[in-house]
Design a protein around this motif. Structure first.
Motif, PDB file in Angstrom:
ATOM      1  N   SER A  76     -61.328 -11.520 -91.175  1.00 53.55           N
ATOM      2  CA  SER A  76     -60.747 -11.770 -92.486  1.00 53.55           C
ATOM      3  C   SER A  76     -61.163 -13.080 -92.924  1.00 53.55           C
ATOM      4  N   VAL A  77     -62.574 -13.125 -93.161  1.00 48.18           N
ATOM      5  CA  VAL A  77     -63.342 -14.382 -93.714  1.00 48.18           C
ATOM      6  C   VAL A  77     -62.865 -14.407 -95.239  1.00 48.18           C
ATOM      7  N   ASN A  78     -62.490 -13.290 -95.837  1.00 49.18           N
ATOM      8  CA  ASN A  78     -62.172 -13.345 -97.231  1.00 49.18           C
ATOM      9  C   ASN A  78     -60.904 -14.016 -97.554  1.00 49.18           C
ATOM     10  N   HIS A  79     -60.108 -14.266 -96.436  1.00 51.63           N
ATOM     11  CA  HIS A  79     -58.731 -15.134 -96.521  1.00 51.63           C
ATOM     12  C   HIS A  79     -59.200 -16.472 -96.551  1.00 51.63           C
ATOM     13  N   TRP A  80     -60.161 -16.839 -96.177  1.00 52.68           N
ATOM     14  CA  TRP A  80     -60.761 -18.455 -95.821  1.00 52.68           C
ATOM     15  C   TRP A  80     -61.774 -18.811 -96.864  1.00 52.68           C
ATOM     16  N   LEU A  81     -62.526 -17.758 -97.290  1.00 49.23           N
ATOM     17  CA  LEU A  81     -63.628 -18.276 -98.017  1.00 49.23           C
ATOM     18  C   LEU A  81     -63.503 -17.389 -99.551  1.00 49.23           C
ATOM     19  N   PRO A  82     -63.542 -18.298-100.703  1.00 50.81           N
ATOM     20  CA  PRO A  82     -63.631 -17.393-101.849  1.00 50.81           C
ATOM     21  C   PRO A  82     -64.870 -16.614-102.022  1.00 50.81           C
ATOM     22  N   ILE A 128     -69.208 -21.825 -89.227  1.00 52.46           N
ATOM     23  CA  ILE A 128     -68.351 -20.658 -88.620  1.00 52.46           C
ATOM     24  C   ILE A 128     -67.871 -21.160 -87.530  1.00 52.46           C
ATOM     25  N   LYS A 129     -68.378 -22.226 -86.687  1.00 52.47           N
ATOM     26  CA  LYS A 129     -68.034 -22.756 -85.440  1.00 52.47           C
ATOM     27  C   LYS A 129     -66.896 -23.567 -85.694  1.00 52.47           C
ATOM     28  N   GLN A 130     -66.620 -24.080 -87.015  1.00 60.76           N
ATOM     29  CA  GLN A 130     -65.447 -25.087 -87.552  1.00 60.76           C
ATOM     30  C   GLN A 130     -64.463 -23.909 -87.594  1.00 60.76           C
ATOM     31  N   LEU A 131     -64.771 -22.846 -88.234  1.00 60.32           N
ATOM     32  CA  LEU A 131     -63.658 -22.238 -88.789  1.00 60.32           C
ATOM     33  C   LEU A 131     -62.863 -21.541 -87.231  1.00 60.32           C
ATOM     34  N   ALA A 132     -63.629 -21.211 -86.440  1.00 61.42           N
ATOM     35  CA  ALA A 132     -63.107 -20.725 -85.109  1.00 61.42           C
ATOM     36  C   ALA A 132     -62.374 -21.767 -84.413  1.00 61.42           C
ATOM     37  N   THR A 133     -62.260 -22.969 -84.724  1.00 58.97           N
ATOM     38  CA  THR A 133     -61.381 -23.921 -84.255  1.00 58.97           C
ATOM     39  C   THR A 133     -59.874 -23.791 -84.946  1.00 58.97           C
ATOM     40  N   LYS A 134     -59.830 -23.143 -86.027  1.00 54.22           N
ATOM     41  CA  LYS A 134     -58.795 -23.115 -86.822  1.00 54.22           C
ATOM     42  C   LYS A 134     -57.643 -22.464 -86.076  1.00 54.22           C
ATOM     43  N   PRO A 135     -56.227 -22.880 -85.862  1.00 56.36           N
ATOM     44  CA  PRO A 135     -55.150 -22.179 -85.145  1.00 56.36           C
ATOM     45  C   PRO A 135     -55.031 -20.870 -85.649  1.00 56.36           C
ATOM     46  N   ASP A 136     -55.086 -20.577 -87.025  1.00 56.47           N
ATOM     47  CA  ASP A 136     -54.634 -19.173 -87.673  1.00 56.47           C
ATOM     48  C   ASP A 136     -55.904 -18.200 -87.945  1.00 56.47           C
ATOM     49  N   VAL A 137     -57.043 -18.747 -87.417  1.00 53.15           N
ATOM     50  CA  VAL A 137     -58.229 -17.927 -87.702  1.00 53.15           C
ATOM     51  C   VAL A 137     -58.405 -16.827 -86.387  1.00 53.15           C
ATOM     52  N   GLN A 138     -58.586 -15.641 -86.656  1.00 52.98           N
ATOM     53  CA  GLN A 138     -58.787 -14.973 -85.592  1.00 52.98           C
ATOM     54  C   GLN A 138     -60.195 -14.813 -85.314  1.00 52.98           C
ATOM     55  N   ALA A 139     -60.695 -15.379 -83.960  1.00 54.98           N
ATOM     56  CA  ALA A 139     -62.180 -15.518 -83.930  1.00 54.98           C
ATOM     57  C   ALA A 139     -62.253 -15.001 -82.111  1.00 54.98           C
ATOM     58  N   ARG A 140     -63.540 -14.411 -82.132  1.00 54.70           N
ATOM     59  CA  ARG A 140     -63.915 -13.920 -80.681  1.00 54.70           C
ATOM     60  C   ARG A 140     -65.510 -14.582 -80.382  1.00 54.70           C
ATOM     61  N   SER A 172     -55.989 -14.668-102.069  1.00 52.97           N
ATOM     62  CA  SER A 172     -56.834 -13.307-101.632  1.00 52.97           C
ATOM     63  C   SER A 172     -56.147 -12.778-100.329  1.00 52.97           C
ATOM     64  N   ARG A 173     -54.770 -13.647 -99.785  1.00 50.36           N
ATOM     65  CA  ARG A 173     -54.075 -12.867 -98.859  1.00 50.36           C
ATOM     66  C   ARG A 173     -53.079 -11.890 -99.203  1.00 50.36           C
ATOM     67  N   THR A 174     -52.980 -11.900-100.658  1.00 49.81           N
ATOM     68  CA  THR A 174     -51.802 -11.031-101.259  1.00 49.81           C
ATOM     69  C   THR A 174     -52.265  -9.637-101.442  1.00 49.81           C
ATOM     70  N   GLN A 175     -51.616  -8.710-101.133  1.00 53.21           N
ATOM     71  CA  GLN A 175     -52.019  -7.142-101.200  1.00 53.21           C
ATOM     72  C   GLN A 175     -51.020  -7.067-102.331  1.00 53.21           C
ATOM     73  N   LEU A 176     -51.441  -6.370-103.588  1.00 53.26           N
ATOM     74  CA  LEU A 176     -50.739  -5.662-104.563  1.00 53.26           C
ATOM     75  C   LEU A 176     -51.328  -4.555-104.959  1.00 53.26           C
ATOM     76  N   LEU A 177     -50.338  -3.540-104.555  1.00 50.95           N
ATOM     77  CA  LEU A 177     -50.644  -2.057-105.117  1.00 50.95           C
ATOM     78  C   LEU A 177     -49.488  -1.338-105.763  1.00 50.95           C
ATOM     79  N   ALA A 185     -66.337 -14.716 -99.898  1.00 50.95           N
ATOM     80  CA  ALA A 185     -65.845 -13.625 -99.170  1.00 50.95           C
ATOM     81  C   ALA A 185     -65.310 -12.699-100.082  1.00 50.95           C
ATOM     82  N   ASP A 186     -64.321 -13.286-100.552  1.00 50.12           N
ATOM     83  CA  ASP A 186     -63.276 -12.421-101.262  1.00 50.12           C
ATOM     84  C   ASP A 186     -63.966 -12.041-102.433  1.00 50.12           C
ATOM     85  N   GLN A 187     -64.749 -12.566-103.086  1.00 51.16           N
ATOM     86  CA  GLN A 187     -65.643 -12.253-104.524  1.00 51.16           C
ATOM     87  C   GLN A 187     -66.618 -11.098-103.784  1.00 51.16           C
ATOM     88  N   LEU A 188     -67.067 -11.045-102.802  1.00 56.20           N
ATOM     89  CA  LEU A 188     -67.987 -10.053-102.132  1.00 56.20           C
ATOM     90  C   LEU A 188     -67.284  -8.686-102.202  1.00 56.20           C
TER      91      LEU A 188
END
Ligand code: SIN
Ligand code: CO
Length: 374
Positions: free
Chosen positions: A89-95, A42-54, A309-314, A97-100
């Motif tokens: 949006s961890v579902n965009h980064w981890l399969p 989770i700390k590694q994810l938080a250093t990625k530039p396009d991940v929203q982390a707080r 997982s980032r695609t929204q198809l409705l 989480a998307d599966q969940l």
């Protein structure tokens, strides 16, 4: 079909009695669920530039919020207590989480926002607050205490980086273990405090305010509405006050603005585009392996095609929406497109079962990175 995360409650009972109405604790919703991230990951994810982390650090009643992306050094010396790191949006980064999300498909995708994960050290949390969201708080590794209250006292503390409640007194307290899940309707006050080092996975469902919908409709009309004609005043008369707005001008503009009209069709289009529009933080990198139309069609005879997982198809009736765009597919495409939208996956198809229009459409999406082969 996904797991039954509602335990002994049927979907019907849950929707009738709890959804948007009452909080509910599901004990062992996903038995012995531990999550799919370690503190290091989770700390590694938080250093990625396009991940929203707080990162939220608590000192007594005070919470300090820092926004990512972080440098590894920022997360190195935080101590063993009273802080939490949250990733949107961890579902965009981890399969996984998307599966969940598959387990929550009893709620329309139109309502889904994202899966957020938080890692907290003992005493860590984001403080007492409320959300405009329906949320399922699924406990991963470790223990977390949730204090909750249904209250209309939603006054916010002034001058804080976080929207925290000025007053909060718990009506119920639940200590969640791995696999337990708490459902909270929007506007319920809640305060989650880590009892041990712990992870919480929040499956959030957005409920836009009326103002947001009105703004979205106005944006839509501004982009889509085309009217003809030019202001004209061949009957202009001399006025005693040149600064006065002529009544004839007001009348004419009143008539022009009556051209701003819309019906259900426009509303459907706006809603589909708005809800399928990727968030500003979402980017598509294009196909990992670009394919010719022929090679694409050949691959589809052997491999499953999955929605990124980032695609929204409705869709609504025959109108489809993908990542903010609207279109009416050829009717030959409808069964497989509907399957892809609902299940986010379609099986391999022999060439004779691949509608030509659909191959062209999916090939285009493949090149944009919106779909990919298994
Ligand atoms: C958290 O996981 O700490 C925050 C989730 C929430 O309160 O919405
Ligand atoms: Co919350």
């Amino acid at each position: 079909m996904g797991k039954n995360v509602l335990g002994s409650l049927s979907v019907k009972t849950f929707l009738q009695h709890y959804w948007q109405k009452e909080a509910h604790l599901f004990q062992q919703s996903i038995p012995d669920f531990l999550g799919f991230l370690t503190a290091k990951e989770i700390k590694q994810l938080a250093t990625k530039p396009d991940v929203q982390a707080r990162l939220i650090v608590r000192q007594g009643r005070h919470y300090e919020c820092h926004h990512g992306p972080f440098r590894p050094v920022d997360l190195k010396h935080l101590g063993e207590k009273n802080w939490t790191l949250l990733i949107q949006s961890v579902n965009h980064w981890l399969p996984e989480a998307d599966q969940l999300l598959h387990d929550f498909r009893f709620i329309p995708y139109a309502r889904l926002d994202d899966v957020m994960v938080s890692y907290a050290t003992p005493g860590g949390g984001v403080g007492p607050h409320f959300d405009h969201y329906d949320v399922f708080l699924l406990q991963g590794y470790g223990l977390r205490r949730w204090e909750i209250a249904k209250t209309s006292d939603l006054a916010i503390r002034p001058n804080q980086s976080l929207k925290l409640l000025q007053r909060f007194s718990a009506q119920h307290t639940h200590d969640l273990e791995p696999g337990d899940m708490l459902y909270l309707p929007p506007l319920w006050a809640h305060n989650g405090t880590a009892l041990t080092e712990c992870f919480t996975y929040s499956i959030g469902f957005r409920a836009p305010t009326h103002q947001e919908w009105v703004n979205a409709m106005l944006d839509y009309l501004r982009d889509e509405l085309q009217v003809s004609g030019v202001y004209s005043d061949p009957d202009l008369r001399e006025e005693r006050h040149p600064a006065k707005l002529p009544d004839s001008l007001i009348e004419q503009i009143f008539t022009i603005t009556q051209k701003i009209q819309w019906g259900k069709k426009e509303v459907i289009d706006m809603v589909g585009r708005y809800l399928s529009e990727p968030k500003t933080t979402v980017f598509f990198d294009g196909a990992e392996n670009s394919l010719s139309l022929q090679k694409f069609s050949q691959s589809w005879t052997e491999r499953q095609l999955l929605l990124n997982s980032r695609t929204q198809l409705l869709f609504h009736k025959q109108r489809f929406f993908i990542n903010g765009e609207a279109f009416n597919p050829d009717s030959s495409c409808l069964p497989l497109l509907t399957e892809l939208a609902d299940n986010k996956i379609i099986k391999p198809q022999v060439k004779s079962k691949q509608p030509k229009a659909l191959v062209a459409l999916l090939h285009d999406w493949h090149e944009q990175g919106w779909v990919y082969f298994s």
